[in-house]
Design an enzyme around this catalytic site. Structure first.
Site, mmCIF file in Angstrom:
data_model
loop_
_atom_site.group_PDB
_atom_site.id
_atom_site.type_symbol
_atom_site.label_atom_id
_atom_site.label_comp_id
_atom_site.label_asym_id
_atom_site.label_seq_id
_atom_site.Cartn_x
_atom_site.Cartn_y
_atom_site.Cartn_z
ATOM 1 N N ASP B 8 0.878 -1.170 0.000
ATOM 2 C CA ASP B 8 0.000 0.000 0.000
ATOM 3 C C ASP B 8 0.916 1.220 0.000
ATOM 4 O O ASP B 8 1.548 1.529 0.996
ATOM 5 C CB ASP B 8 -0.886 -0.038 1.255
ATOM 6 C CG ASP B 8 -1.695 1.252 1.443
ATOM 7 O OD1 ASP B 8 -1.646 2.124 0.551
ATOM 8 O OD2 ASP B 8 -2.377 1.378 2.481
ATOM 9 N N LYS B 69 2.680 11.433 -3.459
ATOM 10 C CA LYS B 69 1.636 10.758 -4.231
ATOM 11 C C LYS B 69 0.727 11.770 -4.941
ATOM 12 O O LYS B 69 0.162 11.476 -5.991
ATOM 13 C CB LYS B 69 0.820 9.877 -3.284
ATOM 14 C CG LYS B 69 -0.091 8.880 -3.968
ATOM 15 C CD LYS B 69 -0.732 7.987 -2.915
ATOM 16 C CE LYS B 69 -1.702 6.987 -3.501
ATOM 17 N NZ LYS B 69 -2.261 6.122 -2.441
#
Lengths: 243, 606
Positions: B8, B69
């Site tokens: 993740d 991100k």
């Protein structure tokens, strides 16, 4: 700027019935393939033939009233057969075939799952041509649509919060409900034709009255389907304008 | 068979998980922590990642990268209005954002690769084997460029990315593994930087996604910013100090805001203390949960429209949803739970840790790919419609949003002019009519043999694979020959660039490892010395003098090892100190427990 013409995606031309997953030879061991999705000899997955229509792909006859539960069960079963997740440890050739087959399967299921899309696909398949795209209103709706265009025009140029704007909105909302009801009637009529079609197919007669009946049903469905698409787009426009 | 791990790769934290005897587990570090902060810092001794890098946020803000991100698959123009929030310098080359760290610039995939490498190392140490294959999760609403950037990050980190899988669906796999779940479920995934909603049908081991929606630029980060703005405004008012000019203090404020927000999920009020620059003292205030909630309300409301859209696309209403699952750290907020409950009309459940559930699901998917789990299958969808530019700047849709993947569409192209040798094709993603309102993905030129207009027939196949990533192939229908297509991504690295980054990452790997080990050992030693010192001050009187002397002795041994350059010696001295202080910690815990119980009635205690 894209300088190209784009043809409507054409379903494969009609083909003789009973031609299941027509393949002559296994891509891997070159032996004759007799199994449905895998070579009996080397157990390699076989590509779904380009000529396979969506009904054949999902193992259903060309009928218009399909049990959604059975369709889903078959889709799940074939997903377990073809999905790339289960080919990760296999050769690149098998991975490519699995990817292609899964994509065809997904398109087939998406098309057949929806009764309207299913009918549009079947009509195209049986008549060997793409669906009509209607650019003018169907005769029975002609005057109503013209009037609606005028009201829409008036609404667009009016102040939304004014007395006039509110009145026009009410008119349009009534109009929208009317058209939606019209669409539902068309769909009910289509469903009756679907049953007729299936009964005709089940009888399997090769007589000339049966052929005439077949052509009549196809033409009727084709007209209704294109009228329905037209009304749907008008309703969507209408909803977007008054939203 | 080589092991495939599940990763993740989060906005604020990242985790790595694997399957053990049919159950997914998250890999912890030696302190038992499972989350690696997605933070990279450039120090005098090289690049460091994770907890130790997080400490540099306030010390060294210009050289410490976080929330990378948010920049994956983006150009500079996409993030223009939030540049002010980031203390590090962003530039752009070839449609890709670059982050300045000292002398060098790094693309977001390179920075993400550093986080991935850290996770990889952690798993390798824990499992005692080398890791080369992974499943990496992305927000379901990530577009093609963002997915491709994530895949590139994996490659640069030396990982073969076998699958990119959507975070909410990964979570559903982790929940589904628990057996009993059947029916229609909604997964509400509100993380550090992104929001996703996915509606799934679970039946006989098939996880069929019916619809997905979201916002890849909405998360807990946004709540922190609102708090930061609030505090900064007050400091300006009260002290006349513009704190935004001090990037180190800004990071301290951001971390304090995050801490307060997290605390307010359990408590009704929290105290904020912010050190002011130039020895002007401290800014202190109290923040109540109510105040946080009124600030957060508009942000939480923004998650509800995508939920309604997903329900509509799935052809369902909230009544059809059997279960609601919460994923992501931001769903710990009571306000989020209340709003979700109000929308779906049922209490959401979250018996799996919302921070870990995505990584656990990724490990399950990894197990499916390696042939370990055979009874579960995930059928996911593409979140955005894919199309090409046609006349008049209009997008013609080829694959609609929420189509089950793999999905393909074929288009036949021909020419309008005699002898024309090419057709330019522009691929887009989005739901709007006009191309300018959608996301440009890539362009390519289709080669056409010079023939009279309308004679060439080139069939182009657009295939979205199981990763949600587009592949394009073309076939000349007249000759049956296929042609290779050189697709130029609008917001991505070219293959050659990724290749070079992989090489670079290997070249510097050895230096990096040594530097990192030393830095981490020093940081850990420092932390241990500090806590030991504090324990001695607080509870030294509770133990024997000899024992205290032994602890002091071990402390000074560690302190001198810390100034050396051998991480192994530091670790050895740390172990000795931990051993010496073992009893002290037990005594202290007992004592604090005793104190907390004092003055309470027996009924309150039990």
């Amino acid at each position: 700027m894209l300088n190209a013409s784009m043809d409507q995606q054409t379903p494969e031309s009609p083909q003789p019935r009973g031609l299941q997953m027509a393949r002559s030879m296994c891509w891997h061991c070159q032996s004759a393939v007799t199994g449905e999705y895998f070579c009996d000899r080397c157990v390699k997955v076989q590509p779904v033939s380009k000529e396979t229509d969506y009904f054949t792909c999902l193992g259903f006859p060309r009928r218009l009233t399909l049990d959604p539960k059975k369709l889903e069960a078959k889709f799940y079963e074939l997903s377990r057969t073809f999905h790339p997740d289960f080919y990760q440890t296999k050769s690149p050739a098998e991975q490519t075939i699995s990817l292609g087959n899964a994509a065809v399967l997904n398109t087939a299921y998406r098309t057949l799952r929806d009764p309207i899309q299913r009918a549009e696909y079947l009509v195209a398949l049986e008549t060997g041509s793409v669906k009509d795209i209607r650019t003018s209103p169907p005769a029975e709706l002609f005057e109503e649509i013209l009037e609606l265009q005028d009201t829409l025009e008036a609404f667009r140029s009016s102040e939304r919060d004014s007395q006039e704007g509110r009145e026009l909105r009410t008119v349009l909302e009534t109009e929208q409900r009317g058209l939606e009801q019209r669409r539902q009637e068309m769909e009910a009529q289509l469903h009756r034709l679907f049953t007729d079609w299936d009964q005709l197919q089940d009888r399997g007669e090769a007589t000339s009255p049966a052929r005439e009946e077949r052509d009549r049903l196809l033409k009727h469905m084709r007209d209704l389907l294109s009228n329905r698409t037209y009304v749907t787009s008008i309703v969507n426009d209408l909803a977007a304008t008054i939203a | 068979m080589t092991r495939i791990v599940g990763i993740d790769l989060g906005t604020t934290n990242s985790l790595i998980a694997f399957m053990k005897e049919g159950q997914p587990c998250v890999v912890p570090d030696r302190n038992g922590r499972t989350m690696v902060p997605s933070v990279v810092a450039l120090t005098d001794n090289g690049l460091i990642v994770g907890d130790s890098a997080k400490e540099h946020l306030t010390r060294n803000p210009e050289r410490t990268v976080y929330s990378v991100k948010r920049f994956m698959g983006k150009g500079l123009a996409d993030v223009q209005n939030e540049l002010a929030y980031f203390p590090y310098t962003l530039t752009e080359t070839g449609g890709v954002i670059r982050i300045r760290l000292g002398e060098k610039s790094y693309s977001p995939p390179q920075v993400s690769a550093m986080v991935l490498k850290e996770l990889k190392r952690r798993a390798e140490t824990y499992l005692g084997e080398s890791i080369s294959k992974a499943v990496i999760t992305v927000p379901a609403y990530f577009n093609d460029s963002q997915r491709q950037a994530t895949k590139d990050a994996g490659l640069i980190a030396g990982l073969e990315v076998l699958r990119i899988i959507n975070e909410p669906t990964a979570a559903s796999l982790a929940y589904g593994l628990q057996g009993k779940t059947q029916g229609t479920i909604a997964v509400y995934d509100f993380g550090g930087g992104t929001f996703d909603i996915s509606i799934l049908k679970l039946k006989d081991g098939i996880f069929e996604v019916l619809a997905t929606n979201g916002d890849t630029h909405l998360g807990g980060d946004d709540l922190d910013r609102l708090l930061v703005d609030l505090f900064i405004g007050q400091i300006q008012e009260q002290y006349g100090i513009n704190l935004s000019e001090y990037s180190d203090h800004m990071q301290a404020v951001r971390l304090e805001a995050e801490r307060a927000k997290i605390r307010l999920s359990d408590d009704l009020k929290a105290t904020i203390t912010i050190e002011l620059p130039d020895d002007k003292g401290h800014f202190t205030r109290e923040l109540t949960r109510e105040q946080l909630e009124s600030l957060a309300m508009p942000v939480i409301e923004r998650t509800l429209a995508p939920c309604r859209m997903a329900l509509k696309d799935a052809g369902l209403t909230s009544k059809d949803i059997d279960e609601v699952v919460l994923v992501g750290g931001s769903t710990r907020m009571p306000l989020v739970r209340r709003r979700v409950e109000a929308l779906f009309g049922k209490a959401p459940h979250c018996h799996l840790n919302p921070d870990e559930v995505v990584a656990l699901g990724a490990a399950v998917q990894a197990d499916i790919l390696s042939g370990g789990t055979t009874d579960m299958l995930l059928l996911d969808v593409t979140p955005l419609s894919l199309g090409i530019e046609t006349m008049g700047g209009v997008m013609s849709s080829l694959i609609r949003r929420n189509t089950t993947i793999p999905a393909s569409a074929k288009e036949l192209f021909t020419t309008y002019v005699d002898g024309q040798t090419g057709v330019d094709i522009h691929i887009l993603q989005g739901e709007r009519e006009l191309i300018k309102d959608n996301r440009s993905l890539a362009r390519f030129r289709l080669k056409v043999p010079p023939l009279p207009a309308g004679v060439p027939r080139i069939e182009v196949t657009f295939l979205i694979d199981a990763n949600g990533i587009l592949n394009v192939t073309a076939t000349d229908m007249r000759t049956g020959q296929s042609q290779s297509i050189d697709v130029k991504p609008s917001y991505g690295l070219s293959d050659a660039e990724v290749e070079r980054m992989i090489e670079d990452s290997f070249k510097f790997a050895v230096d990096d490892v040594n530097a990192r080990k030393l830095i981490e050992a020093r940081l850990d030693a420092e932390a241990l010395l500090k806590t030991t010192e504090r324990s001695l001050t607080e509870a030294g009187h509770l133990i024997m003098a000899d024992e205290a002397k032994g602890i002091r002795n071990a402390s000074s041994q560690l302190a001198s090892a810390k100034d050396g350059s051998d991480p192994r010696t530091i670790r050895a001295r740390m172990a000795e100190l931990e051993q010496a202080a073992k009893n002290l910690n037990v005594v202290m815990l007992d004592d604090s427990l005793k104190k907390s119980l004092q003055g309470k009635k027996v009924t309150e205690v039990t």
